[in-house]
Design a protein around this motif. Structure first.
Motif, short mmCIF file in Angstrom:
data_model
loop_
_atom_site.label_atom_id
_atom_site.label_comp_id
_atom_site.label_asym_id
_atom_site.label_seq_id
_atom_site.Cartn_x
_atom_site.Cartn_y
_atom_site.Cartn_z
N ALA A 176 -1.09 6.57 -6.10
CA ALA A 176 -0.97 7.66 -7.07
C ALA A 176 -0.09 8.78 -6.48
CB ALA A 176 -2.36 8.21 -7.40
N ALA A 177 -0.03 9.88 -7.20
CA ALA A 177 0.64 11.09 -6.70
C ALA A 177 -0.38 11.87 -5.90
CB ALA A 177 1.19 11.91 -7.86
N VAL A 178 -0.49 11.59 -4.62
CA VAL A 178 -1.56 12.17 -3.80
C VAL A 178 -1.11 13.44 -3.09
CG1 VAL A 178 -3.21 11.72 -1.94
CG2 VAL A 178 -2.54 9.86 -3.47
N VAL A 230 4.50 9.77 -8.12
CA VAL A 230 3.58 8.63 -8.06
C VAL A 230 4.16 7.58 -7.12
CG1 VAL A 230 2.42 6.82 -9.39
CG2 VAL A 230 2.74 9.10 -10.38
N GLU A 231 3.41 7.28 -6.07
CA GLU A 231 3.90 6.37 -5.02
C GLU A 231 4.26 5.00 -5.57
OE1 GLU A 231 0.72 6.51 -2.17
OE2 GLU A 231 0.95 8.67 -1.88
N ALA A 232 3.42 4.44 -6.44
CA ALA A 232 3.68 3.10 -6.98
C ALA A 232 5.00 3.06 -7.74
CB ALA A 232 2.52 2.68 -7.89
N GLY A 266 9.72 7.97 0.89
CA GLY A 266 9.49 8.46 2.24
C GLY A 266 9.84 7.38 3.26
N ALA A 267 9.97 7.77 4.52
CA ALA A 267 10.40 6.83 5.56
C ALA A 267 9.43 5.66 5.71
CB ALA A 267 10.56 7.57 6.88
N VAL A 268 8.13 5.94 5.74
CA VAL A 268 7.14 4.87 5.89
C VAL A 268 7.10 4.03 4.62
CG1 VAL A 268 4.68 4.39 6.19
CG2 VAL A 268 5.79 6.16 7.58
N LEU A 327 0.83 -1.20 0.00
CA LEU A 327 0.00 0.00 0.00
C LEU A 327 0.87 1.25 0.00
CD1 LEU A 327 -2.86 -0.98 2.47
CD2 LEU A 327 -2.64 -1.43 0.02
N GLY A 328 0.43 2.24 -0.76
CA GLY A 328 1.20 3.46 -0.95
C GLY A 328 1.28 4.33 0.29
N ASN A 329 2.28 5.19 0.27
CA ASN A 329 2.50 6.20 1.28
C ASN A 329 3.34 7.26 0.59
OD1 ASN A 329 3.99 7.26 4.02
ND2 ASN A 329 2.03 6.31 4.46
#
Length: 196
Positions: free
Chosen positions: A80-82, A87-89, A53-55, A42-44
């Motif tokens: 996605a790019a939230v 884009v996280e994926a 990012g750290a998470v 799952l994205g973060n």
């Protein structure tokens, strides 16, 4: 005002933690399989410079560890790019490749903007590949909501937590857990009121 706030804080914490405990108790796994078809990550958010990012990094590290232990042959990175233009994926997949995961094992969902979409889009990809079982990797504070959304999807699943980022404090993890409890409470109450 401060006294009133101090009086309502324990009640608020009791409600947002009690409602999920009483009404949102779904298993974090409905299968004990050693091997599944796919690992869903799952994205973060990525960092503003596009690095993981750290998470996000911790989630990918856990997924790669499971992949290298042969728990699944495929990975889906979803997000996605939230919160920024990255884009996280895609950022997660790049990190996984740098850790030795072959391109042939990676599938991307670059469209999901929240947890429900992460899981719904991953499920759709699973249906397209005829995959019926998954390990879903997320953070500890996010486990309960993830399982609550997954449970009606009709797949075999295990929801597994990654390690917290090395620099995180117990205070920040507790605050994130309270936020997730609040969101999970809203999800449960929404289900209750929309089903009546």
């Amino acid at each position: 005002i401060l006294l009133l706030g101090a009086a309502f804080l324990p009640l608020t914490l009791l409600l947002i933690n009690g409602i999920p405990w009483l009404f949102g108790r779904v298993p974090l796994a409905n299968t004990s399989r050693d091997r599944v078809d796919v690992i869903v990550v799952l994205g973060n958010p990525a960092n503003p410079d596009g690095s993981p990012g750290a998470v996000m990094r911790q989630r990918v590290l856990k997924a790669v560890e499971l992949f290298q232990k042969n728990r699944a042959k495929h990975l889906i990175f979803t997000g996605a790019a939230v919160y920024n233009p990255h884009v996280e994926a895609i950022v997660m997949a790049e990190l996984a490749r740098s850790l030795g995961v072959p391109e042939s094992a990676i599938a991307l969902d670059p469209n999901a903007k929240n947890t429900y979409q992460n899981l719904a889009n991953a499920r759709q990809m699973m249906l397209e590949h005829r995959w019926t079982s998954a390990i879903v990797v997320t953070s500890f504070y996010h486990l309960r909501r993830t399982a609550l959304i997954l449970e009606p999807f009709g797949i075999e699943y295990q929801v597994i937590a990654c390690d917290p980022p090395p620099q995180s404090s117990w205070w920040s993890e507790w605050l994130l857990y309270q936020w997730e409890s609040y969101v999970t409470t809203r999800l449960i109450l929404n289900q209750v009121f929309t089903s009546n």
